[in-house]
Scaffold this active site. Structure first.
Site, PDB file in Angstrom:
ATOM      1  N   GLU A 252       0.803  -1.223   0.000  1.00  0.00           N
ATOM      2  CA  GLU A 252       0.000   0.000   0.000  1.00  0.00           C
ATOM      3  C   GLU A 252       0.843   1.283   0.000  1.00  0.00           C
ATOM      4  OE1 GLU A 252      -3.919  -1.400   2.462  1.00  0.00           O
ATOM      5  OE2 GLU A 252      -2.149  -0.988   3.642  1.00  0.00           O
TER       6      GLU A 252
HETATM    7  C1  TNX Z   1      -4.407  -4.073   4.941  1.00  0.00           C
HETATM    8  S1  TNX Z   1      -2.720  -6.305   4.371  1.00  0.00           S
HETATM    9  C2  TNX Z   1      -3.112  -3.816   5.359  1.00  0.00           C
HETATM   10  C3  TNX Z   1      -2.863  -3.461   6.751  1.00  0.00           C
HETATM   11  C4  TNX Z   1      -4.142  -3.375   7.532  1.00  0.00           C
HETATM   12  C5  TNX Z   1      -5.054  -4.507   7.158  1.00  0.00           C
HETATM   13  C6  TNX Z   1      -6.302  -4.580   7.973  1.00  0.00           C
HETATM   14  C7  TNX Z   1      -1.692  -5.281   4.209  1.00  0.00           C
HETATM   15  C8  TNX Z   1      -0.480  -5.741   3.617  1.00  0.00           C
HETATM   16  N1  TNX Z   1      -1.994  -4.039   4.595  1.00  0.00           N
HETATM   17  O1  TNX Z   1      -2.159  -2.249   6.789  1.00  0.00           O
HETATM   18  O2  TNX Z   1      -3.813  -3.461   8.882  1.00  0.00           O
HETATM   19  O3  TNX Z   1      -5.393  -4.359   5.815  1.00  0.00           O
HETATM   20  O4  TNX Z   1      -7.058  -5.692   7.668  1.00  0.00           O
END
Ligand code: TNX
Length: 531
Positions: free
Chosen positions: A343
């Site tokens: 992300e």
């Molecule tokens: C997505 S999964 C994220 C996390 C959040 C999570 C909550 C991922 C690699 N990144 O930053 O905590 O969703 O479900």
């Protein structure tokens, strides 16, 4: 302790006093035959051959014998004794192996069926003895966790229980489908203490999980001591950090080492994650110089993602990253160091590539193998880099291409394996952006058939991540992990041929008495016949 007269003894006394002979077998209900079967284990063993004549009974004279000359085996023997003593009240001395007429549990290195490999074991139960054979201490440990589940649930009690400690007879040959069976715990959104982490490790080890991934840094908090950047923890992990400011705290290096040692004693390898180049607000709000404009952003305690980025074209960024990688690698005996990479929406694709191409070699420089969330496959990383898939879909071109080049994949699809997803809309804790995940959803999927082009050969294993935005206490952790964690553990260990929801839910239901005795705060799913 006062010995109470048994019914048999009372009847025998009565028989002497009575003119008529009583039947030889007094009319007392016999203890129920063991209802446990060799196959009543999670994860399901590869092969079980029951032998009804072979029931072993653990008794006050039972000894534990271990392979001579192996401190690893000796250690597993002592751990087994520690597990079995409170409920049985038996001494269970741990002795070196030699021929003995005493009933025994023997832990032997070598001599197992060739299929058991480096992590598996062979378990033989006869009237006289239980023998666990393996090629490694990890295999012996796995065998002892199976033995534990084959004993009555009362074995998990902290105090002496009156029951007959039988183990069903026969042979188990067992080994994992995947070398990697992981769980992840997020310390950044809410910090979890050493006691909470080690309690979780104890639960994981019962289900043959062998990796614990610690998500140590994120926008809301920095949770690992870094000597060369000391304010990361005192400020970035200090009071007011975490979601809603309610999750402050951090691991000192001594704390981290204690966690690593506790895990290693249970044959679990810790993987530290330092998430970058996004998810870095805690560091950037602590050190202004880590920002392109030299201005520290305010600390963030909300749950937004994707707004932070390290400054890609500033040399100081790489000094910071190298310092962190060097210090974390130095306290991590395991082979992996996870660099996040998810992300990074505030980093351009080109900058993301530039960043990863500089940072991946730093991981190697300090002797570690890099892993990252699946976005890392966008930069065509070297083939020893492990990609962790967290998407919800069944196609991902970058991941499939990486798999074709030879990169290994850890499967954590968010709509199947994320332990922070709510079970259903009424679940008090957790999130629901990926899915509601009931127990059957967590169990009914095949890691090697999840993403097109990412088959059995590409898969290193599975991992169940537990993000902590909504979780504070150990009870919260337990409620989200149980009973879904054992489902993911079975997907990682057991063969596809044994995959069967009806069998799994029955075996899962039978775990409940153990969890109650261990005071595990599990979710009593309506899908499971709890006993
Ligand atoms: C997505 S999964 C994220 C996390 C959040 C999570 C909550 C991922 C690699 N990144 O930053 O905590 O969703 O479900």
């Amino acid at each position: 302790m006062r010995r109470r007269p048994t019914l048999t003894r009372l009847l025998a006394t009565a028989a002497l006093a009575l003119p008529i002979a009583l039947p030889a077998t007094p009319a007392v209900a016999a203890p129920p035959a063991p209802i446990r079967q060799l196959s009543d284990v999670i994860p399901a063993p590869v092969e079980t051959r029951p032998d009804a004549r072979g029931t072993f009974t653990l008794g006050p004279r039972t000894v534990i014998r271990t392979a001579p000359g192996s401190t690893d085996a000796w250690r597993v023997g002592h751990q087994l004794a520690d597990t079995l003593r409170p409920a049985t009240g038996y001494p269970l001395p741990v002795l070196p192996v030699h021929a003995t007429p005493l009933p025994e549990i023997a832990l032997l290195l070598g001599g197992a069926d060739a299929r058991v490999g480096q992590q598996g074991y062979q378990l033989d139960v006869t009237h006289r003895r239980v023998t666990i054979r393996a090629n490694t201490a990890a295999g012996l440990f796995a065998g002892t966790q199976t033995l534990r589940q084959l004993l009555p649930a009362a074995i998990e009690a902290a105090h002496r229980q009156r029951t007959t400690w039988t183990v069903p007879g026969g042979r188990i040959i067992d080994h994992p489908r995947f070398a990697y069976r992981g769980a992840m715990l997020d310390l950044a959104r809410h910090f979890h203490t050493v006691d909470e982490i080690t309690a979780y490790i104890d639960l994981l080890s019962q289900y043959k999980i062998n990796y614990l991934h610690l998500h140590l840094t994120d926008d809301q908090g920095w949770r690992i001591q870094i000597d060369s950047w000391p304010k990361l923890t005192t400020v970035g992990g200090g009071p007011g950090t975490g979601v809603d400011g309610a999750g402050p705290g951090y691991l000192t290096k001594a704390d981290y080492r204690a966690v690593v040692a506790h895990a290693a004693a249970r044959h679990i390898t810790v993987i530290p994650e330092i998430d970058m180049p996004g998810h870095t607000n805690a560091a950037q709000s602590t050190y202004a110089e880590l920002n392109c404009d030299g201005v520290a952003p305010p600390p963030r305690t909300d749950m937004a993602v994707g707004y932070s980025s390290l400054c890609i074209h500033d040399e100081l960024t790489y000094r910071f990253v190298e310092d962190v990688i060097r210090e974390v690698a130095a306290i991590t005996p395991g082979p992996f160091l996870h660099i996040g990479g998810d992300e990074a929406h505030a980093t351009t694709d080109e900058d993301y590539r530039t960043f990863m191409q500089r940072v991946l070699p730093l991981v190697a420089k300090y002797g570690k193998r890099a892993s990252g969330w699946n976005e890392i496959t966008q930069v065509d990383p070297p083939t020893d880099v492990v990609a962790q898939y967290w998407g919800t879909g069944t196609t991902n071109a970058d991941l499939a291409e990486a798999a074709a080049r030879g990169n290994k994949v850890v499967m954590s699809p968010a709509n199947k394996a994320y332990l922070d997803m709510k079970y259903d809309p009424t679940t008090r804790l957790g999130l629901s952006w990926a899915a509601y995940i009931e127990v059957r959803d967590a169990y009914d999927w095949n890691p090697a058939q999840r993403v097109t082009g990412v088959g059995e050969q590409a898969i290193l294993g599975v991992e169940a991540p537990l993000w902590s935005e909504t979780l504070r206490t150990l009870d919260d952790i337990e409620y989200m992990a149980f009973p879904r964690l054992p489902a993911i553990a079975e997907l990682g260990w057991s063969t596809t041929t044994s995959h069967d929801w009806e069998s799994f839910r029955t075996r899962l239901g039978a775990q409940a008495p153990r969890w109650r005795l261990q005071q595990v705060d599990f979710y009593p799913s309506p899908q499971v016949p709890w006993t």
